[in-house]
Design a protein around this motif. Structure first.
Motif, PDB file in Angstrom:
ATOM      1  N   ARG A   1     -66.207 -76.183  72.965  1.00  0.00           N
ATOM      2  CA  ARG A   1     -64.909 -76.850  73.066  1.00  0.00           C
ATOM      3  C   ARG A   1     -65.093 -78.078  73.941  1.00  0.00           C
ATOM      4  O   ARG A   1     -65.991 -78.137  74.788  1.00  0.00           O
ATOM      5  CB  ARG A   1     -63.827 -75.918  73.609  1.00  0.00           C
ATOM      6  N   PRO A   2     -64.256 -79.111  73.743  1.00  0.00           N
ATOM      7  CA  PRO A   2     -64.495 -80.410  74.384  1.00  0.00           C
ATOM      8  C   PRO A   2     -63.927 -80.512  75.791  1.00  0.00           C
ATOM      9  O   PRO A   2     -62.722 -80.658  75.974  1.00  0.00           O
ATOM     10  CB  PRO A   2     -63.801 -81.395  73.431  1.00  0.00           C
TER      11      PRO A   2
ATOM     12  N   THR B   1     -62.600 -87.327  67.693  1.00  0.00           N
ATOM     13  CA  THR B   1     -63.572 -88.010  68.555  1.00  0.00           C
ATOM     14  C   THR B   1     -64.788 -87.158  68.908  1.00  0.00           C
ATOM     15  O   THR B   1     -65.831 -87.696  69.277  1.00  0.00           O
ATOM     16  CB  THR B   1     -62.899 -88.480  69.856  1.00  0.00           C
ATOM     17  N   VAL B   2     -64.684 -85.837  68.793  1.00  0.00           N
ATOM     18  CA  VAL B   2     -65.834 -84.990  69.117  1.00  0.00           C
ATOM     19  C   VAL B   2     -66.924 -85.142  68.052  1.00  0.00           C
ATOM     20  O   VAL B   2     -66.665 -85.582  66.924  1.00  0.00           O
ATOM     21  CB  VAL B   2     -65.447 -83.506  69.239  1.00  0.00           C
ATOM     22  N   PHE B   3     -68.154 -84.778  68.439  1.00  0.00           N
ATOM     23  CA  PHE B   3     -69.287 -84.785  67.506  1.00  0.00           C
ATOM     24  C   PHE B   3     -69.889 -83.385  67.537  1.00  0.00           C
ATOM     25  O   PHE B   3     -70.752 -83.084  68.360  1.00  0.00           O
ATOM     26  CB  PHE B   3     -70.319 -85.839  67.930  1.00  0.00           C
TER      27      PHE B   3
ATOM     28  N   VAL C   1     -72.203 -81.833  70.630  1.00  0.00           N
ATOM     29  CA  VAL C   1     -73.037 -80.635  70.611  1.00  0.00           C
ATOM     30  C   VAL C   1     -73.592 -80.443  69.203  1.00  0.00           C
ATOM     31  O   VAL C   1     -72.849 -80.532  68.215  1.00  0.00           O
ATOM     32  CB  VAL C   1     -72.256 -79.368  71.027  1.00  0.00           C
ATOM     33  N   ILE C   2     -74.888 -80.172  69.116  1.00  0.00           N
ATOM     34  CA  ILE C   2     -75.552 -79.928  67.839  1.00  0.00           C
ATOM     35  C   ILE C   2     -76.309 -78.613  67.909  1.00  0.00           C
ATOM     36  O   ILE C   2     -77.061 -78.375  68.864  1.00  0.00           O
ATOM     37  CB  ILE C   2     -76.547 -81.066  67.486  1.00  0.00           C
ATOM     38  N   PHE C   3     -76.134 -77.767  66.913  1.00  0.00           N
ATOM     39  CA  PHE C   3     -76.939 -76.567  66.752  1.00  0.00           C
ATOM     40  C   PHE C   3     -77.778 -76.729  65.499  1.00  0.00           C
ATOM     41  O   PHE C   3     -77.234 -76.926  64.405  1.00  0.00           O
ATOM     42  CB  PHE C   3     -76.059 -75.319  66.627  1.00  0.00           C
ATOM     43  N   ALA C   4     -79.094 -76.652  65.640  1.00  0.00           N
ATOM     44  CA  ALA C   4     -79.998 -76.834  64.498  1.00  0.00           C
ATOM     45  C   ALA C   4     -80.963 -75.658  64.406  1.00  0.00           C
ATOM     46  O   ALA C   4     -81.499 -75.203  65.423  1.00  0.00           O
ATOM     47  CB  ALA C   4     -80.778 -78.131  64.647  1.00  0.00           C
ATOM     48  N   LEU C   5     -81.158 -75.148  63.198  1.00  0.00           N
ATOM     49  CA  LEU C   5     -82.157 -74.110  62.940  1.00  0.00           C
ATOM     50  C   LEU C   5     -82.007 -72.932  63.900  1.00  0.00           C
ATOM     51  O   LEU C   5     -82.970 -72.346  64.379  1.00  0.00           O
ATOM     52  CB  LEU C   5     -83.567 -74.691  63.040  1.00  0.00           C
ATOM     53  N   THR C   6     -80.753 -72.587  64.164  1.00  0.00           N
ATOM     54  CA  THR C   6     -80.429 -71.563  65.162  1.00  0.00           C
ATOM     55  C   THR C   6     -79.858 -70.311  64.502  1.00  0.00           C
ATOM     56  O   THR C   6     -79.027 -70.405  63.593  1.00  0.00           O
ATOM     57  CB  THR C   6     -79.427 -72.138  66.187  1.00  0.00           C
ATOM     58  N   TYR C   7     -80.315 -69.155  64.967  1.00  0.00           N
ATOM     59  CA  TYR C   7     -79.763 -67.886  64.491  1.00  0.00           C
ATOM     60  C   TYR C   7     -78.457 -67.593  65.221  1.00  0.00           C
ATOM     61  O   TYR C   7     -78.396 -67.623  66.457  1.00  0.00           O
ATOM     62  CB  TYR C   7     -80.741 -66.733  64.736  1.00  0.00           C
ATOM     63  N   MET C   8     -77.407 -67.310  64.450  1.00  0.00           N
ATOM     64  CA  MET C   8     -76.107 -66.987  65.019  1.00  0.00           C
ATOM     65  C   MET C   8     -75.695 -65.599  64.553  1.00  0.00           C
ATOM     66  O   MET C   8     -75.507 -65.367  63.353  1.00  0.00           O
ATOM     67  CB  MET C   8     -75.057 -68.011  64.577  1.00  0.00           C
ATOM     68  N   SER C   9     -75.575 -64.670  65.488  1.00  0.00           N
ATOM     69  CA  SER C   9     -75.120 -63.321  65.135  1.00  0.00           C
ATOM     70  C   SER C   9     -73.631 -63.369  64.795  1.00  0.00           C
ATOM     71  O   SER C   9     -72.971 -64.410  64.911  1.00  0.00           O
ATOM     72  CB  SER C   9     -75.375 -62.360  66.295  1.00  0.00           C
TER      73      SER C   9
END
Length: 332
Positions: free
Chosen positions: A231-232, A266-268, A239-247
């Motif tokens: 959250r901003p 405006t968020v990225f 914030v970037i999540f790449a190649l990440t395992y998410m339960s």
């Protein structure tokens, strides 16, 4: 395209400002030992840090023998190039239980540049109901390898500067990775203690010109119930999540606007080829996006923090501290 140009510019700027050059990395490091039983140079970690000269210019390697260190530690801004290392994170524990102000409650505070932390547990045991920071990182070019960073609310104040976290375990419930640094988290394990939708990250980027953001690359997310990815804290939060395992602890919407819909434009907030039950993007908020392979490329290396020019390897040669520095903690 704008993001690509931004990070190319960022990399160029950061590479030109690095101070940790190759000559320094290859030089013999000054070795100090901390041992609670008195068999080292110092019995307290802070005493070893205090012994490092102001405006230090050589790598100082502080080896911390196993133990539980009840200390509130500060690495001052005028003491760069310190490495603090345990041998196993479960065996070398730095612990405190302060709470309240996010900048003052930290068990461990890094204000200096070119700091390295290795194989340590850094924790704040205050628990639920208060802001209780375990680690505050406010220096530039800081790296952490194989560390455990533990608290409940506001665990890691990733405040300002360029930072690298590798193979770290980070645990908390509410906004437990927060701040306005430019940081890469690689192969880290994020464990959320949230009981119902609290956010893992709260990144504070406040304008489009700020060269900050969190990237999580090849990480793993687990938890006890449910949470969102971010959250901003700032309107231009990135914030970037790449190649990440998410339960399945990650809620289908993925992200939260902190009750302010104006921040949605405006968020990225981006994801790239994440996997696991929590990575299903069909019900993600419409103001987050999936990156294409071309867009993601800039986030998949240390180049995004200029890290190749300043992340230093473990010293291979050491020299013993002179008696002027290694005077044992009884002199402090």
């Amino acid at each position: 395209m704008a993001a690509f140009i931004f990070y190319v510019t960022l990399f160029t700027l950061m590479a030109s400002t690095s101070q940790a050059d190759a000559a320094q990395t290859s030089a013999a490091a000054l070795l100090l030992r901390v041992d609670q039983s008195g068999k080292g140079d110092y019995e307290k970690i802070q005493d070893a840090i205090d012994a490092v000269p102001s405006n230090n210019k050589e790598v100082v390697f502080i080896l911390v023998n196993p133990g539980i260190y009840h200390e509130k530690i500060v690495v001052p801004a005028d003491k760069p190039f310190i490495t603090l290392s345990g041998s196993k994170p479960n065996d070398t524990v730095i612990t405190g239980s302060d709470s309240g102000d996010i900048f003052e409650s930290a068990t461990f505070t890094v204000l200096a540049s070119d700091f390295v932390g290795r194989y340590l547990t850094i924790q704040n045991t205050c628990g639920a109901g208060a802001k209780a920071v375990a680690l505050r990182v406010s220096g530039d070019r800081a790296a952490f390898f194989g560390c455990r960073i533990l608290s409940y609310q506001d665990t890691l104040l990733d405040d300002t500067g360029r930072h690298y976290y590798s193979n770290c375990y980070i645990e908390g419930a509410v906004d437990f990775i927060f701040g306005n640094a430019a940081s890469l988290f690689e192969r880290c394990h994020l464990h959320t203690l949230s009981e119902g939708g609290a956010s893992i990250t709260a990144q504070r980027r406040e304008s489009p010109s700020e060269e900050t953001g969190f990237t999580f690359l090849g990480c793993k997310i687990t938890g006890v119930r449910t949470a969102v990815l971010g959250r901003p804290w700032g309107p231009y939060s990135r914030v970037i999540f790449a190649l990440t395992y998410m339960s399945n602890v990650i809620l289908p919407q993925g992200w939260d606007d902190w009750g302010d819909s104006s921040k949605q434009s405006t968020v990225f907030y981006r994801e790239y080829k994440c996997y696991g039950p929590g990575a299903n993007n069909r019900k993600r908020v419409e103001w987050s996006q999936q990156l294409t392979t071309k867009e993601a490329k800039i986030f998949l290396t240390k180049n995004m923090i200029g890290g190749k020019s300043w992340i230093r390897s473990t010293p291979k040669r050491f020299k013993k501290a002179s008696s002027a520095i290694s005077n044992n903690s009884t002199t402090h």
